[in-house]
Design an enzyme around this catalytic site. Structure first.
Site, PDB file in Angstrom:
ATOM      1  N   SER A 144       1.426  -1.367 -10.721  1.00  0.00           N
ATOM      2  CA  SER A 144       2.062  -0.104 -10.338  1.00  0.00           C
ATOM      3  C   SER A 144       1.423   0.577  -9.141  1.00  0.00           C
ATOM      4  O   SER A 144       2.089   1.330  -8.441  1.00  0.00           O
ATOM      5  CB  SER A 144       2.066   0.852 -11.529  1.00  0.00           C
ATOM      6  OG  SER A 144       0.751   1.043 -12.009  1.00  0.00           O
ATOM      7  N   HIS A 188       7.859  -1.827 -13.464  1.00  0.00           N
ATOM      8  CA  HIS A 188       8.262  -1.815 -12.050  1.00  0.00           C
ATOM      9  C   HIS A 188       8.958  -3.111 -11.635  1.00  0.00           C
ATOM     10  O   HIS A 188       9.222  -3.311 -10.445  1.00  0.00           O
ATOM     11  CB  HIS A 188       7.040  -1.573 -11.159  1.00  0.00           C
ATOM     12  CG  HIS A 188       6.420  -0.240 -11.417  1.00  0.00           C
ATOM     13  ND1 HIS A 188       6.872   0.920 -10.825  1.00  0.00           N
ATOM     14  CD2 HIS A 188       5.420   0.121 -12.256  1.00  0.00           C
ATOM     15  CE1 HIS A 188       6.159   1.939 -11.277  1.00  0.00           C
ATOM     16  NE2 HIS A 188       5.271   1.483 -12.142  1.00  0.00           N
ATOM     17  N   LYS A 209      12.220   3.916 -14.459  1.00  0.00           N
ATOM     18  CA  LYS A 209      12.032   3.592 -13.051  1.00  0.00           C
ATOM     19  C   LYS A 209      13.385   3.209 -12.440  1.00  0.00           C
ATOM     20  O   LYS A 209      14.211   4.075 -12.235  1.00  0.00           O
ATOM     21  CB  LYS A 209      10.961   2.506 -12.896  1.00  0.00           C
ATOM     22  CG  LYS A 209       9.559   3.082 -12.890  1.00  0.00           C
ATOM     23  CD  LYS A 209       8.883   3.164 -14.163  1.00  0.00           C
ATOM     24  CE  LYS A 209       7.534   3.827 -14.085  1.00  0.00           C
ATOM     25  NZ  LYS A 209       7.047   4.243 -15.392  1.00  0.00           N
TER      26      LYS A 209
HETATM   27  C1  LIG Z   1       3.171  -0.506 -15.504  1.00  0.00           C
HETATM   28  C2  LIG Z   1       3.548   0.740 -16.248  1.00  0.00           C
HETATM   29  N1  LIG Z   1       3.634   0.691 -17.587  1.00  0.00           N
HETATM   30  C3  LIG Z   1       3.965   1.772 -18.291  1.00  0.00           C
HETATM   31  C4  LIG Z   1       4.252   2.977 -17.692  1.00  0.00           C
HETATM   32  C5  LIG Z   1       4.579   4.160 -18.528  1.00  0.00           C
HETATM   33  O1  LIG Z   1       5.944   4.372 -18.537  1.00  0.00           O
HETATM   34  P1  LIG Z   1       6.564   5.818 -18.847  1.00  0.00           P
HETATM   35  O2  LIG Z   1       6.458   6.606 -17.594  1.00  0.00           O
HETATM   36  O3  LIG Z   1       7.965   5.545 -19.267  1.00  0.00           O
HETATM   37  O4  LIG Z   1       5.739   6.410 -19.951  1.00  0.00           O
HETATM   38  C6  LIG Z   1       4.198   3.057 -16.289  1.00  0.00           C
HETATM   39  C7  LIG Z   1       4.522   4.269 -15.505  1.00  0.00           C
HETATM   40  O5  LIG Z   1       4.546   5.337 -15.766  1.00  0.00           O
HETATM   41  C8  LIG Z   1       3.821   1.920 -15.553  1.00  0.00           C
HETATM   42  O6  LIG Z   1       3.708   1.978 -14.220  1.00  0.00           O
END
Ligand SMILES: Cc1ncc(COP(=O)(O)O)c(C=O)c1O
Length: 373
Positions: free
Chosen positions: A166, A194, A226
């Site tokens: 990310s 992502h 996303k």
């Molecule tokens: C790789 C990754 N996993 C999990 C999450 C968490 O997702 P959420 O924002 O829906 O809690 C994110 C980003 O926020 C992320 O970039």
């Protein structure tokens, strides 16, 4: 309470103090709405329709009365999209990682986790009470050494990796991860937050990118927040896995389910992705265009072909200063600093989105050139 104040002062001195910013009146160049589906008229229309029909909240957790036909339909569509047997929704990506990892492994088990995995994976690993062994970022030789040494001492093993990382935007090597998972009898857990809607010619994610079909030992976690422009998350895999998570994942069991309108909006976004794969092609083209233009400015950027293009500034102070200067020009790119990234690896995390017009890109480039070249 004095302690809190002292800590905050310490953060300010180190340029690590964080503030939320209203995004009003600025052009957002750091959201994860890669395919511009958050405001798509069909997505908004469908969410409003279901909002009117079902009301605002879901009313209860999935296992009480919070599981509607909108949840079920989205799960079915996501399983079909990811090519798995089954899918279970969670309240967010953070909750999915906490709940699924915690359900799958415990004290007798071991997790092998990439050092740049998302914080929600790190927290899920910690909460699980399993032994956590961190391998160097995308260093699968290192992973293999660790598997050789430690796998035999534990009952269940989980290899966990983001598909697209990310904060750097690079992509895990699925072939290597899968080879090792099979050889060392491990579950392969991929976070596609992502990658969903981004990787592969039709946005299905890392499996499509590597022309690989889903296999029973793979768990595909992803978010609705996303490229799908909504909120929430999902875990896809075998039927048994889904049954298991519904019975064991605490963040699913003990938390109110997603609002039905949010599920319906995400489902419409998924329908649009399937109907219009050219969106993914356009995103790739725009990403390459933005990268080539950034290169002309001789900026220090990381680039791996994904829409996450970090502009490296290293010093926290510098990242803050440039982010503020851009803001004065009406452009928003958040300065990403420790602990989200390592110390002295501060950056502006620029993301490419179909929301941008050609003119937006030109304005961005001229502002970056003014403040950075
Ligand atoms: C790789 C990754 N996993 C999990 C999450 C968490 O997702 P959420 O924002 O829906 O809690 C994110 C980003 O926020 C992320 O970039």
């Amino acid at each position: 309470m004095k302690d809190l104040w002292k800590e905050l002062r310490g953060l300010k001195e180190l340029n690590l103090y964080r503030q939320r910013r209203l995004r009003e009146g600025v052009k957002d160049f750091c959201s994860n709405d890669y395919l511009a589906l958050r405001n798509h008229p069909e997505v908004v229309e469908e969410a409003i329709r279901v909002l009117r029909e079902e009301g605002l909240g879901s009313g209860a957790s999935q296992l009480v009365s919070g599981y509607s036909r909108y949840h079920m339909a989205l799960e079915e569509d996501l399983a079909g999209f990811k090519g798995t047997e089954c899918c279970v929704l969670f309240g967010s990506g953070y909750l999915a990682n906490l709940g699924a990892i915690g359900a799958l492994v415990g004290e007798k088990d071991v997790i092998f986790s990439d050092e740049l995995n998302h914080a929600s994976i790190i927290d899920g690993c910690r909460l699980s009470k399993a032994k956590v062994i961190v391998f160097k970022h995308r260093d699968y030789k290192h992973l293999e050494e660790l598997l050789k040494e430690h796998r035999k001492n534990y009952r269940r093993a989980l290899i966990i990796s983001d598909s697209v990382f990310s904060m750097d935007g690079d992509i895990a090597d699925l072939r290597e991860l899968n080879r090792l998972a099979k050889e060392y009898d491990a579950i392969l857990y991929l976070d596609e937050a992502h990658a969903t809607g981004v990787l592969g010619t039709t946005g299905k994610g890392i499996l499509e990118e590597f022309s690989q079909g889903w296999e029973g030992h793979m768990i595909i976690m992803g978010t609705l927040s996303k490229a799908l422009g909504s909120y929430g998350a999902f875990v896809c895999g075998s039927k048994i896995l889904c049954e298991y998570l519904v019975n064991k994942a605490r963040s699913l069991i003990f938390s109110t389910s997603l609002p039905p309108s949010v599920c319906a909006g995400a489902r419409k976004a998924l329908e649009i992705i399937r109907r219009e794969p050219q969106r993914i092609k356009r995103l790739k083209e725009l990403t390459l265009y933005v990268y080539n233009r950034l290169k002309e400015l001789h900026l220090d950027v990381l680039f791996y072909g994904t829409p996450i293009i970090p502009i490296m500034l290293y010093e926290e102070k510098k990242a803050l200063e440039v982010s503020r200067a851009l803001l004065e020009d009406g452009l928003f790119i958040q300065a990403i600093r420790y602990p989200t990234v390592p110390l002295k690896k501060a950056r502006l995390r620029l993301t490419v989105s179909l929301n941008y017009t050609q003119e937006d890109v030109e304005i961005l480039l001229s502002s970056l050139s003014k403040h950075l070249s």
